[in-house]
Design an enzyme around this catalytic site. Structure first.
Site, PDB file in Angstrom:
ATOM      1  N   GLY A  63       0.800  -1.223   0.000  1.00  0.00           N
ATOM      2  CA  GLY A  63       0.000   0.000   0.000  1.00  0.00           C
ATOM      3  C   GLY A  63       0.830   1.269   0.000  1.00  0.00           C
ATOM      4  O   GLY A  63       1.904   1.336  -0.582  1.00  0.00           O
ATOM      5  N   SER A  64       0.315   2.261   0.681  1.00  0.00           N
ATOM      6  CA  SER A  64       0.828   3.620   0.622  1.00  0.00           C
ATOM      7  C   SER A  64       2.270   3.744   1.119  1.00  0.00           C
ATOM      8  O   SER A  64       2.732   2.988   1.970  1.00  0.00           O
ATOM      9  CB  SER A  64      -0.070   4.499   1.480  1.00  0.00           C
ATOM     10  N   SER A  65       2.935   4.788   0.611  1.00  0.00           N
ATOM     11  CA  SER A  65       4.295   5.078   1.061  1.00  0.00           C
ATOM     12  C   SER A  65       4.313   5.690   2.453  1.00  0.00           C
ATOM     13  O   SER A  65       5.369   5.962   2.995  1.00  0.00           O
ATOM     14  CB  SER A  65       4.968   6.021   0.073  1.00  0.00           C
TER      15      SER A  65
END
Lengths: 142, 432
Positions: A63-65
């Site tokens: 998922g997201s950084s």
């Protein structure tokens, strides 16, 4: 009976404690709540489970950084896991382990998510690249 | 890790304590990855201004210097932050003052962020304030080494632009901005950019909704691997690829994909795999398509929609224009709100073009800088939301504890006008 598996040191250090095993990758942003140290992704096998003070064993980060920032927040808020043990190396997991400042290992000779069960006692000797697992009583071996 | 003489000097403090702390973080991070060295970068996209309770506390203790040291450099020392060494931009962050009175977002956080913009703007950080920097002033060239955060921007940067970045984080981009270095690992190495999986679509992938659903399928299938997509793929535009990548980076961790004949590193299917053997294709058919649709629409029971969100990742001008056309001459249901998220630079064009006025006359809002997921903020009392974004449908239910519907922009606008969700995959097929 103990089991030893060998891996690579990601963040140096030594820790021992109870394992919390996820067979699914973990999201940081939208996946965990740093204030409570719990998994909040609704469809996740560990939805609602707290990882604070546990040796978190998981396949990797997804998922997201924001992943590393969210795990860094668990350190700043006192809800961090005790150590991180993961199968697949990614920038998210590597940086996340660094800024959480807990002993961490990866790239094992046996997949830790297959070897370790939730509740097992795990010794993470990251500098030696050694993970020692003592199965808990009644833990179902696969 | 091997450091150059210049890098060793930075680590030893020749350029001051902040640069030394930045290099120390890069060494710890590079060792964690197993990288052999660093590479030079002149393009950093990170986050410094996003407010949070943790950051507010750090700012009270030691100002923005302290905040940057702890959050962006993982350093506990009191250090002064110098100007950015290389071009650096701020990605999306919290809501800004244009959302005051609209988003239930703490005014003190808006104020904190404004304060941060002054501090970091003064040190050379370009406040693009969007998850799509490539739309508004940071368009890397092919082969350029970048240090970018934001998974949807990273996958766009690698795949569509052919520039090279890993999915960096808050601390690694902070360290890169002060050193112009980032670990030479992963996507920076040409041999790590070839495809690993082949996914073949047997159904037409055409338009924003279908590109997002296909991305969600591909990400879930390959996780962190490098998919090559083929089959019945109709020519995508910027919006479609922005949605495809964002979805694949939500259900999985895709950072690079290839679309032979379209993306720059894959002139042919063979080239996408670096001349190696082609793997057996995984088929995406009608059954898989319906499963993705049902997964994204299995997050609620009530069809009473009180919030519609468009513009994730931040909307292009085309998307804003399309929302304006769908809303022209209509009025939102009294109990339903509609927000379109876009970069502020594009909002000023939308204002100029009259799109904003049309959307506002219908009762909708065009907002910038952030999104409900980033700011954990939706209209007061929202229980059920609808969106045309697979990424927002993936994340927002978990973040805000609300129900979700996923469909086309037109279905979302219909829900905003009627207050009812009436989306249907079959209807989408019929409309094609």
């Amino acid at each position: 009976m103990t089991i030893e598996i060998r891996g690579r040191c990601v963040v140096p250090g030594y820790a021992e404690g109870e394992a919390l095993v996820s067979h699914e990758t973990i999201s940081g942003w939208g996946g965990i709540d740093p204030a409570t140290g719990t998994i909040i992704e609704r469809r996740h096998e560990l939805f609602g489970v707290c990882f604070t003070g546990k040796v978190l064993v998981f396949p990797g980060a997804k998922g997201s950084s924001g992943w590393s920032g969210f795990f860094q927040s668990t350190r700043l808020l006192g809800t961090a896991p005790l150590a991180m043990v993961f199968t697949t190396m990614t920038t998210k997991a590597a940086l996340g382990a660094v800024v959480t400042r807990v002993p961490a290992m990866s790239e094992f000779d046996h997949d830790p998510t297959e070897v370790v069960n939730t509740g097992d006692w795990v010794v993470v000797a990251a500098d030696q690249g050694l993970l020692t697992v003592t199965p808990s009583r009644g833990s179902a071996r696969r | 890790m091997r450091l150059t003489d210049e890098e060793k000097a930075m680590l030893d403090g020749a350029e001051g304590p902040a640069v030394a702390a930045a290099m120390d973080l890069l060494v710890r991070y590079g060792d964690a990855l197993g990288a052999e060295r660093l590479c030079e970068t002149r393009n950093v996209a990170g986050t410094m201004t996003q407010p949070s309770p943790v950051k507010a506390k750090l700012v009270r203790e030691g100002g923005w210097n302290k905040s940057f040291a702890v959050i962006n450099l993982d350093c506990d020392d009191d250090i002064e932050i110098p100007p950015m060494r290389v071009p650096t931009c701020q990605l999306q962050h919290g809501f800004s003052d244009d959302a005051l009175g609209i988003a239930p977002y703490p005014p003190n956080m808006v104020e904190l962020q404004g304060d941060a913009e002054s501090f970091f703007g003064g040190r050379g950080v370009n406040i693009l304030a969007t998850c799509t920097p490539y739309q508004v002033g940071n368009l890397p060239v092919r082969g350029e080494h970048c240090a970018w955060m934001e998974s949807s921007a990273v996958v766009y940067c690698n795949s569509v632009l052919g520039a090279r970045t890993n999915c960096e984080g808050t601390a690694s981009t902070g360290a890169a901005s002060l050193t112009g270095r980032i670990p030479y690992w992963g996507n920076h190495l040409p041999e790590n950019r070839h495809g690993t999986h082949l996914i073949e679509s047997r159904v037409p992938v055409d338009g924003f909704l279908d590109w997002g659903m296909f991305g969600y399928f591909v990400g879930d299938l390959v996780q962190e691997a490098r998919p090559v997509i083929s089959g019945d793929l109709r020519r995508p535009d910027l919006n479609d690829l922005k949605h495809f990548g964002a979805a694949a980076a939500s259900s999985g961790g895709v950072e690079i994909y290839h679309l032979p004949g379209t993306t720059p590193e894959a002139p042919t299917l063979a080239a996408a795999f670096g001349g190696g053997r082609l793997p057996e294709p995984v088929v995406y058919g009608e059954r898989e398509r319906r499963q993705v649709y049902e997964t994204l629409n299995n997050q609620g029971t009530s069809t009473d929609v009180d919030f519609v969100l468009l513009g994730c990742p931040h909307a292009s001008l085309d998307q804003i224009a399309r929302a304006a056309r769908a809303l022209e001459g209509r009025k939102l249901n009294p109990g339903t709100e509609l927000w379109v998220m876009t970069p502020r630079a594009l909002r000023s064009v939308a204002d100029r073009n009259g799109y904003t006025r049309v959307i506002e006359e219908a009762g909708g809002k065009v907002l910038t800088d952030s999104c409900p997921a980033m700011s954990r903020s939706a209209p007061v009392g929202t229980r059920v939301f609808a969106t045309d974004s697979a990424k927002q449908a993936h994340y927002l239910p978990a973040i805000l504890g609300i129900e979700a519907w996923f469909g086309t922009l037109e279905e979302c606008v219909d829900a905003a006008v009627t207050g009812k969700w009436r989306g249907d995959l079959r209807a989408v097929e019929g409309a094609r």
